[in-house]
Design a protein around this motif. Structure first.
Motif, short mmCIF file in Angstrom:
data_model
loop_
_atom_site.label_atom_id
_atom_site.label_comp_id
_atom_site.label_asym_id
_atom_site.label_seq_id
_atom_site.Cartn_x
_atom_site.Cartn_y
_atom_site.Cartn_z
N ARG A 78 0.84 -1.02 0.31
CA ARG A 78 -0.07 -0.12 -0.43
C ARG A 78 1.08 1.30 -0.02
NH1 ARG A 78 -2.57 2.69 4.48
NH2 ARG A 78 -1.95 0.91 5.35
N PRO A 79 0.85 1.86 -1.26
CA PRO A 79 1.77 3.21 -1.11
C PRO A 79 1.49 3.96 0.15
CG PRO A 79 0.37 2.85 -2.84
CD PRO A 79 -0.02 2.43 -2.06
N TYR A 80 2.99 5.25 0.24
CA TYR A 80 2.79 5.65 1.85
C TYR A 80 2.96 7.06 1.41
CZ TYR A 80 7.61 7.54 0.65
OH TYR A 80 8.77 7.37 -0.19
N LYS A 81 1.89 7.44 -0.08
CA LYS A 81 2.43 8.66 -0.58
C LYS A 81 1.95 8.82 -1.51
CE LYS A 81 6.13 8.88 -3.88
NZ LYS A 81 7.77 9.36 -4.29
N VAL A 82 0.71 9.50 -2.09
CA VAL A 82 -0.91 10.24 -2.83
C VAL A 82 0.13 11.44 -3.87
CG1 VAL A 82 -1.86 8.46 -2.52
CG2 VAL A 82 -1.55 11.17 -1.76
N MET A 107 -7.89 8.34 7.42
CA MET A 107 -6.54 8.49 7.57
C MET A 107 -6.48 9.82 7.08
SD MET A 107 -5.68 5.66 4.21
CE MET A 107 -5.20 3.96 4.73
N THR A 108 -4.95 10.37 7.56
CA THR A 108 -4.43 11.66 7.65
C THR A 108 -3.56 11.73 6.41
OG1 THR A 108 -3.07 10.50 8.94
CG2 THR A 108 -5.13 11.95 9.95
N LEU A 109 -3.37 13.07 6.37
CA LEU A 109 -2.23 12.99 5.33
C LEU A 109 -1.55 14.96 4.89
CD1 LEU A 109 -4.88 12.81 1.98
CD2 LEU A 109 -3.35 10.71 2.24
N TYR A 110 -0.18 14.02 5.19
CA TYR A 110 0.18 15.58 5.72
C TYR A 110 1.30 16.39 4.35
CZ TYR A 110 4.60 18.57 7.06
OH TYR A 110 6.00 19.05 7.15
N ASN A 111 1.54 17.81 4.12
CA ASN A 111 1.17 18.17 2.47
C ASN A 111 2.76 18.58 3.38
OD1 ASN A 111 2.33 19.57 0.66
ND2 ASN A 111 0.04 20.16 0.04
N PRO A 112 4.02 18.40 2.69
CA PRO A 112 5.21 18.79 2.80
C PRO A 112 5.75 20.03 2.29
CG PRO A 112 5.58 16.47 2.24
CD PRO A 112 4.21 16.93 1.26
N THR A 116 0.82 21.38 5.89
CA THR A 116 -0.63 21.11 6.07
C THR A 116 -1.02 20.09 6.39
OG1 THR A 116 -1.22 22.40 3.92
CG2 THR A 116 -1.12 24.00 5.05
N ARG A 117 -2.20 19.62 7.01
CA ARG A 117 -2.38 18.66 7.56
C ARG A 117 -3.89 18.32 7.63
NH1 ARG A 117 1.10 20.19 10.18
NH2 ARG A 117 3.29 19.34 10.08
N ALA A 141 -1.77 22.40 -4.96
CA ALA A 141 -1.75 21.88 -5.85
C ALA A 141 -1.45 20.24 -6.45
CB ALA A 141 -0.83 23.23 -6.36
N ALA A 142 -1.51 21.02 -7.84
CA ALA A 142 -0.69 19.96 -8.58
C ALA A 142 0.67 19.43 -9.16
CB ALA A 142 -1.30 19.91 -10.51
N ASP A 143 0.86 18.37 -8.31
CA ASP A 143 2.19 17.33 -8.34
C ASP A 143 2.50 17.42 -7.43
OD1 ASP A 143 2.21 17.01 -11.06
OD2 ASP A 143 2.97 18.82 -11.17
N ASP A 144 2.33 18.25 -6.28
CA ASP A 144 2.23 17.91 -4.88
C ASP A 144 2.08 16.37 -4.30
OD1 ASP A 144 2.36 20.58 -4.17
OD2 ASP A 144 0.93 20.97 -3.31
N GLU A 145 2.99 16.05 -2.91
CA GLU A 145 3.57 14.47 -2.42
C GLU A 145 2.23 15.12 -1.71
OE1 GLU A 145 6.14 12.10 -5.39
OE2 GLU A 145 6.50 13.06 -3.84
N LEU A 146 1.64 14.01 -1.24
CA LEU A 146 1.08 13.66 0.04
C LEU A 146 1.07 12.22 1.03
CD1 LEU A 146 -2.59 14.96 -0.62
CD2 LEU A 146 -0.24 16.19 -0.38
#
Length: 407
Positions: A78-82, A107-112, A116-117, A141-146
């Motif tokens: 299961r991927p750790y990022k989307v 599930m929780t997401l974090y945008n480095p 923000t979360r 935004a587009a191409d961000d890895e969460l």
């Protein structure tokens, strides 16, 4: 003088008045063949050396199968990022992802990038909606890895998230190969050349060349999709009359590919190559990288520019020859292979984990001799070695990487 490939039997030359019954040509006949096989020496309990079988533990495992078409199963992680495809916020319109594989509500997401979360409230057709966690509104935004975190469940919840998966099926095909050698009774009986029995020596040459042929097939082979369907998933075999099965090799099994864009030096191998090798790479395993003489020389030349070896203040040896490279990922063992000295292969590097590669053969039909196959009317002998052989990947090729355009 080059080798002659023929389907006819070796025979004695026509008698002549000046023919010698026996000739002295030296203590041995030098066989001008290619170097010893590299990959077959790595196979468990299947190393041939000087025409003799040597049983030993190798880097590549070995197993037998009961069908010409054999299966290998893997389970995807299961991927750790989307990755974000479009959208800016999640609470009203939602954010669209490239792929929502494995992503579930809560599930929780974090945008480095924006620091923000959020918590995911719903997932539908790659669109996620959620609520912000913390004091700063979630932005993307587009191409961000969460980065995916643990689910945040309400107190007294009645059910947890359910993530179901299934095993992925992969298959390959065994290739049937035969290498034959023959001699007339007369030529076998006449001791024309030094080196002992002529037929025994010819069979030794044949074995060396058979192993080299198999090894190149391990690398460059592929199966025909038409022939592959001859064995169904239920095991029904319809036969191969007039057809031939072939096995898929490392180049086709590789799940990863990357271009060095002409800058495949030591620094690129150490820093950039591991990123292309996939997230399931095991850094504790020793990887093998097949390359050409020229690419190997280029890498050694880089090392020569930095080091020299001297003894007692007097230069004895200039330069070094290192074959193990420490990278940001696994340690890689450089191995030269003559197949990579061909135009179109010289600037490529094939990296794989031997622990995830296997040699496969049909039960009872590993490479072995099949002697006395001549017809009863034949005045001579004909023997062969044959094999139903193939190669398997235990991780769907995830640990195989082909790097091209190294220079």
């Amino acid at each position: 003088m080059g080798n002659t490939i023929s389907s006819t039997m070796m025979s004695h030359e026509a008698p002549a008045t000046d023919m010698l019954a026996q000739r002295e040509v030296g203590d041995e006949i030098r066989y001008l063949g290619i170097g010893n096989s590299v990959l077959t020496a790595m196979i468990e309990n299947s190393m041939f050396q000087d025409g003799k079988r040597k049983t030993s533990k190798g880097l590549i495992g070995k197993r037998s199968v009961k069908n010409v078409r054999y299966e290998m199963f893997t389970r995807s992680y299961r991927p750790y990022k989307v990755t974000v495809a479009s959208g800016t916020e999640v609470e009203s319109s939602g954010v669209t992802l490239d792929d929502d594989n494995g992503l579930m509500p809560y599930m929780t997401l974090y945008n480095p990038r924006t620091d923000t979360r959020c918590r995911v409230e719903s997932v539908s057709s790659n669109v996620i909606k959620g609520v912000t966690i913390g004091g700063t509104t979630f932005e993307a935004a587009a191409d961000d890895e969460l980065i995916v975190g643990a689910p945040a469940m309400p107190e007294g919840s009645t059910s947890s998230m359910v993530v179901n998966g299934s095993d992925d099926q992969n298959f390959n095909i065994l290739q049937f190969s035969r290498w034959s050698v023959s001699i007339s009774w007369v030529l076998e009986a006449i001791k024309q050349l030094a080196g002992g029995n002529r037929f025994t020596r010819e069979k030794m040459y044949m074995l060396w060349e058979a192993l080299a042929d198999m090894e190149r097939t391990f690398i460059m082979g592929d199966y025909s999709t038409d022939v592959a369907t001859k064995n169904t998933s239920t095991g029904e075999q319809t036969g191969y009359t007039g057809e031939f099965p072939t096995t898929r090799g490392l180049l086709k099994l590789a799940a990863n590919s990357v271009s060095a864009d002409g800058a495949g030096n030591l620094s690129w191998i150490r820093k950039n190559l591991p990123d292309a090798m996939g997230e399931t790479t095991n850094d504790n395993d020793m990887y093998v990288a097949l390359c050409s003489n020229e690419l190997f020389g280029r890498l050694v030349d880089e090392m020569d520019g930095k080091y020299s070896v001297d003894e007692s203040g007097e230069l004895k040896v200039f330069g070094i020859k290192a074959t193990k490279l420490i990278t940001a990922g696994p340690t890689i063992q450089l191995v030269k292979h003559n197949m990579f000295n061909v135009a179109g292969m010289k600037n490529k590097l094939l990296v794989f984990n031997p622990a995830n590669i296997g040699y496969v053969h049909l039960e009872g039909h590993d490479m072995g001799p099949n002697n006395g196959i001549q017809t009863n009317a034949t005045h001579g002998k004909q023997d062969e070695v044959y094999a139903y052989f193939g190669i398997e990947t235990k991780d769907a090729g995830k640990s195989i990487t082909l790097a091209s355009n190294m220079y």
